[in-house]
Design a protein around this motif. Structure first.
Motif, short mmCIF file in Angstrom:
data_model
loop_
_atom_site.label_atom_id
_atom_site.label_comp_id
_atom_site.label_asym_id
_atom_site.label_seq_id
_atom_site.Cartn_x
_atom_site.Cartn_y
_atom_site.Cartn_z
N THR A 173 0.95 -1.32 -0.12
CA THR A 173 -0.11 0.01 0.06
C THR A 173 0.92 1.25 0.00
N ALA A 312 -4.15 -13.63 -6.72
CA ALA A 312 -5.35 -12.64 -7.03
C ALA A 312 -5.90 -12.75 -5.57
N THR A 313 -6.00 -14.08 -4.89
CA THR A 313 -6.69 -14.10 -3.44
C THR A 313 -5.79 -13.13 -2.71
N ARG A 315 -3.86 -10.81 -3.22
CA ARG A 315 -3.57 -9.23 -3.64
C ARG A 315 -4.89 -8.55 -2.89
N GLN A 316 -6.02 -9.40 -2.79
CA GLN A 316 -7.20 -8.65 -2.05
C GLN A 316 -7.15 -8.85 -0.50
N ALA A 317 -6.70 -9.84 0.03
CA ALA A 317 -6.54 -9.90 1.46
C ALA A 317 -5.71 -10.98 1.82
N TYR A 332 0.36 -10.35 0.46
CA TYR A 332 0.94 -10.59 -0.90
C TYR A 332 2.40 -10.42 -0.95
#
Length: 527
Positions: A173, A312-313, A315-317, A332
């Motif tokens: 982030t 992808a998972t 990256r989301q959480a 991630y």
């Protein structure tokens, strides 16, 4: 040359086990003849005659091996002031197993920059003795600023270091990235505060001069040298400074010196540029191996689809890691870090596939454990040494506050390692690194040695890509590239009888394989 049968040759486990921070260059062509009017010191500057090394029995952990001897060599801190302050280099040698047929000493640098040659020869000297046919004393040393040779540290205690790095991982982030950037600035400040003048004198060119002093100290008229990963950078530097002093030089896992010394940005781009291709090889070989040999295969989707879903998972959480010690979750950034060691070591690919498969099923405990195991030695032990050397060799051209654009550039080169090596290695260089050197060597890189330099590179090397080796063969005045049609970093990660035979024939008899020779590994990553 062709490989056949099961390799009985050496696999230097001391290096295979280690996590090496390789910083690499980009493939470029070179022009022009050798010139001494380039950046860096004059190669023939007068230097004091090196004294011999007083060899003694080694202390623990190598005290019980009567083939090992240890010693120290005193060298100038500043080679421009040979009669000034001095530092001691820690040295070890594994005695030739065929002493009656001894040719000389073979010097080994295992890479990094910053890996301990003392440790690697102490643990794996018998393997390298086989590489050289038992005809050489294999000599390792801790380069200046590393190991037991005035090591660079940026903290006054382990507790201070642990507190500094507590909870740090690869940021994703904006807030995390800003915090890491501030930490990189603080790290650079602490390194300068703790180590002062030493940081100005640990360039690769300084170590090349140390290597020449070591050569003299063991009584060898010419250098026999084995350089692995960053050790190939040191070898190319030595060969261009002292081309007439090279007997044999075998470089494995080739760093491109042009981009390595151009800037921290170009060094990082090249160091990650080949990673994703190797990851794609991992996925494809797993798919071909099938569910009996690769845990990711056979789930009603392709291996590529299954792994893409994990990324992808995450990256989301974060993915839960309930059985990690202590229990936690896989971010991630941690997932990216887990690829760092396995892509170098294809014999771990079955286990890596099993760990990824567990994460696909919702339990990332094994991967989170791996991420912690990688980050601890790298952040705590390798980053200060590697950064201190590489930042001196090729300073950053942009400040660390430019991280949004620069990290994006690295990520474009590799979605896996771009952010990892960007934050680990570029950010400190870009944070007002408190050292500089007029003696760093930046070329030319086209020296011609009497005996050809033997270059060895895996076709699929995630850290020092095959293009680097092709460029080096073209750039150097006299070099031969042996291609190993395998995976990992450097070439010995999978055994290859063909490659073992080529190594020994070169080091002992100075015979290179014919140009264009390709060796095959004796087995695949998913056996």
């Amino acid at each position: 040359m062709a490989s056949s049968g099961v390799s009985g040759g050496p696999r230097p486990r001391a290096i295979i086990r280690s996590v090496v921070v390789a910083v690499c260059g980009v493939a470029m062509t070179a022009v022009g003849a050798v010139s001494t009017a380039q950046a860096g010191p004059s190669p023939d500057r007068a230097a004091p005659e090196a004294a011999g090394i007083a060899w003694t029995s080694c202390e623990p952990p190598f005290a019980d091996d009567d083939q090992l001897q240890c010693g120290k060599l005193s060298v100038p801190l500043d080679w421009d002031r040979p009669n000034g302050e001095r530092i001691d280099l820690a040295v070890i040698r594994h005695l030739a197993s065929r002493p009656q047929e001894r040719i000389g000493s073979a010097f080994l640098n295992p890479g990094g920059p910053g890996q301990s040659g003392v440790t690697v020869v102490g643990e794996g000297g018998a393997d390298f003795d086989q590489w050289s046919g038992g005809r050489f004393d294999v000599v390792g040393w801790d380069p200046r600023g590393t190991g037991a040779s005035s090591p660079v540290t940026c903290f006054r205690s382990d507790a201070e270091r642990d507190q500094f790095w507590a909870g740090v991982s690869i940021p994703m982030t904006t807030a995390e990235s800003q915090a890491y950037q501030r930490k990189a600035v603080e790290l650079a400040r602490r390194c300068g505060e703790v180590h002062g003048d030493l940081l100005n004198h640990i360039s690769t060119a300084d170590t090349a001069r140390d290597l020449d002093a070591l050569r003299q100290a063991v009584g060898d008229r010419e250098l026999t040298y084995i350089g692995l990963s960053y050790g190939s950078m040191l070898g190319q530097t030595y060969a261009n400074l002292f081309p007439d002093r090279v007997r044999a030089m075998m470089l494995d896992g080739i760093v491109d010196p042009v981009a390595y010394t151009a800037s921290a940005e170009s060094r990082t781009v090249n160091g990650v540029a080949f990673t994703d291709e190797v990851f794609d090889q991992f996925l494809a070989l797993c798919q071909s191996a099938g569910p009996d040999r690769c845990a990711l295969a056979g789930h009603g989707e392709t291996v590529e689809q299954r792994v893409a879903r994990i990324f992808a998972t995450a990256r989301q959480a974060p993915i839960p890691a309930p059985h990690a010690d202590p229990p936690g979750e896989l971010s991630y950034g941690d997932l990216l870090t887990t690829t760092y060691a396995p892509l170098r070591q294809p014999d771990t690919w079955p286990q890596f596939a099993q760990d990824l498969n567990a994460a696909a099923d919702g339990d990332a405990s094994a991967l989170e454990t791996t991420a912690r195991q990688v980050q601890t030695p790298v952040i705590y032990g390798e980053i200060p040494k590697s950064v201190a050397i590489s930042c001196l060799d090729g300073p950053a051209s942009q400040p660390s506050t430019a991280w949004p654009q620069v990290i994006d550039t690295f990520t474009d080169s590799s979605r896996l390692w771009g952010p990892v090596l960007g934050w680990w290695l570029w950010a400190p260089c870009a944070s007002n690194w408190p050292a500089s050197s007029n003696d760093r060597y930046t070329g030319p890189w086209n020296a011609s040695t009497e005996t050809p330099i033997l270059l060895i590179n895996n076709r699929y090397d995630p850290a020092t890509g095959y293009g680097n080796a092709q460029a080096a063969e073209q750039r150097l005045g006299n070099a031969v590239l042996l291609t190993v049609n395998g995976w990992g970093h450097p070439s010995y990660q999978l055994p290859s009888t063909c490659t073992d035979q080529a190594r020994q024939r070169y080091l002992v008899d100075l015979v290179t394989p014919p140009k264009g020779t390709v060796c095959e590994p004796d087995r695949l990553p998913f056996p």
